[in-house]
Design a protein around this motif. Sequence first.
Motif, short mmCIF file in Angstrom:
data_model
loop_
_atom_site.label_atom_id
_atom_site.label_comp_id
_atom_site.label_asym_id
_atom_site.label_seq_id
_atom_site.Cartn_x
_atom_site.Cartn_y
_atom_site.Cartn_z
N GLU A 195 44.12 -4.14 -34.56
CA GLU A 195 42.91 -3.31 -34.64
C GLU A 195 41.99 -3.81 -35.75
N GLY A 196 42.56 -4.19 -36.89
CA GLY A 196 41.79 -4.74 -38.01
C GLY A 196 41.04 -3.70 -38.79
N ALA A 197 41.31 -3.62 -40.10
CA ALA A 197 40.62 -2.65 -40.94
C ALA A 197 40.58 -3.15 -42.36
N VAL A 198 39.75 -2.49 -43.18
CA VAL A 198 39.69 -2.75 -44.61
C VAL A 198 39.78 -1.41 -45.32
N ALA A 199 40.47 -1.39 -46.48
CA ALA A 199 40.65 -0.16 -47.23
C ALA A 199 40.28 -0.39 -48.69
N ALA A 200 39.84 0.67 -49.36
CA ALA A 200 39.49 0.62 -50.78
C ALA A 200 40.45 1.50 -51.57
N TYR A 201 40.80 1.04 -52.77
CA TYR A 201 41.69 1.78 -53.67
C TYR A 201 41.06 1.87 -55.05
N ARG A 202 41.19 3.04 -55.67
CA ARG A 202 40.80 3.22 -57.05
C ARG A 202 41.89 2.65 -57.96
N VAL A 203 41.49 1.92 -58.99
CA VAL A 203 42.45 1.37 -59.94
C VAL A 203 42.17 2.03 -61.29
N THR A 204 42.87 3.11 -61.57
CA THR A 204 42.67 3.83 -62.82
C THR A 204 43.93 3.86 -63.67
N GLY A 205 45.05 3.49 -63.10
CA GLY A 205 46.30 3.47 -63.82
C GLY A 205 47.19 2.38 -63.26
N ASP A 206 48.48 2.64 -63.22
CA ASP A 206 49.42 1.64 -62.73
C ASP A 206 49.72 1.79 -61.25
N ARG A 207 49.03 2.71 -60.57
CA ARG A 207 49.22 2.88 -59.13
C ARG A 207 47.86 3.07 -58.47
N PRO A 208 47.39 2.12 -57.69
CA PRO A 208 46.10 2.29 -57.00
C PRO A 208 46.15 3.50 -56.07
N GLU A 209 45.05 4.23 -56.03
CA GLU A 209 44.95 5.41 -55.16
C GLU A 209 43.89 5.16 -54.10
N LYS A 210 44.23 5.46 -52.85
CA LYS A 210 43.30 5.21 -51.76
C LYS A 210 42.00 5.97 -51.96
N ALA A 211 40.88 5.28 -51.79
CA ALA A 211 39.56 5.87 -51.97
C ALA A 211 38.87 5.97 -50.62
N GLY A 212 39.25 6.97 -49.84
CA GLY A 212 38.68 7.15 -48.52
C GLY A 212 39.52 6.53 -47.44
N ALA A 213 39.13 6.78 -46.20
CA ALA A 213 39.86 6.27 -45.04
C ALA A 213 39.57 4.79 -44.81
N PRO A 214 40.52 4.04 -44.27
CA PRO A 214 40.25 2.65 -43.90
C PRO A 214 39.11 2.56 -42.90
N VAL A 215 38.38 1.47 -42.95
CA VAL A 215 37.22 1.27 -42.08
C VAL A 215 37.52 0.14 -41.08
N PRO A 216 37.34 0.35 -39.78
CA PRO A 216 37.54 -0.73 -38.81
C PRO A 216 36.56 -1.88 -39.08
N VAL A 217 37.02 -3.11 -38.87
CA VAL A 217 36.16 -4.26 -39.12
C VAL A 217 35.57 -4.84 -37.84
N GLY A 218 35.94 -4.28 -36.69
CA GLY A 218 35.39 -4.79 -35.44
C GLY A 218 35.88 -6.17 -35.09
N GLY A 219 37.04 -6.53 -35.63
CA GLY A 219 37.64 -7.83 -35.34
C GLY A 219 39.15 -7.73 -35.43
#
Length: 344
Positions: free
Chosen positions: A68-92
Amino acid sequence: MTDGDGRRQRAFIGSFTAAGGPGIVTAAVAPDSGALTALSSVDGVPDPSYLAPAPDGRTLYAVSETAEGAVAAYRVTGDRPEKAGAPVPVGGNTPTHLSVFDGHVLTANYGSGSVTAVPVRSDGTLAGAASDVLQHKGSGPHTLRQQGPHAHQVQPDPSGRWAVSVDLGTDSVRVCTLTGGRLEVHREIALRPGSGPRHLAFHPDGTRAYVLNELTPTVTVCHWDAVTGSLEPLTERHVLPGAPTGDAYPSGIVASPDGRFVWTATRGEDVLSTFAVEGDELRLIGTVPCGGHWPRAIAESDGFLYVANERSGEVTWFALDPSTGLPRYEGSLAVPAASCVVFG
């Protein structure tokens, strides 16, 4: 090792969850030895095989290398990245690489042979659906691997003016612009038919580029002109001192920050190769074992070389001789199905 804000430097390790990987592993980096110590893992998306930190180090982006292909963003504020929103399809299909460029995350989609631009908000989160999908076209002479385009990498050039994509299926490198969220090909550069270019590394002076070829175990040395956005192939050098015992599958390439050395990884031989940079030439100095099996990606940081060994499931690190550039094995961190290492 700390960044400019005094924060401890961390390594982020991608992995294939479908093969037993833990997702994204965060590791502390020892200042003197370069040793990695695992801090946490997060499995927010399947197969986060490649990662890219935002320039400010506060957001981490990951592809989901799935059909399906997607990209995701994570917040880096400590020693464990936290997901910042839902993954987004990349259309590829099966994105294998990504980078941050001009307010967007770009992904190289191997399966569909395309490059996608996903807009990023000022806070680093993904703004929504892809603004554009640039479809590559063409093929190559390798009957099994080059029946169509296979974009394998996309990254900005050192000037920040151009996005450069490497396509294994079409034996070419495309120099692109991104205007108003739309990707356009500025120039397509043909490499030797059947070479199968996989990844590209720029020399730090911004005048040369080194293209690692997967289907033939070679590096193509190119002249890069950031003013005109042109890439000129000059020479091609073997990454191994002799003929490989089978298909070699070169994978990763990186240039040293001082521009004196280039390193490559070759999966079929489980070795790292060291080259001396001599003007527009590369001279193979030697090879060393990678410390594991199937080195998928490599990265350099503060005089150490890190290797993600996918099939043996660890990240190994090597001290780099400042005179010869040759890596010396120092240690390893177990990470099942490891696929990449980045620093932030």
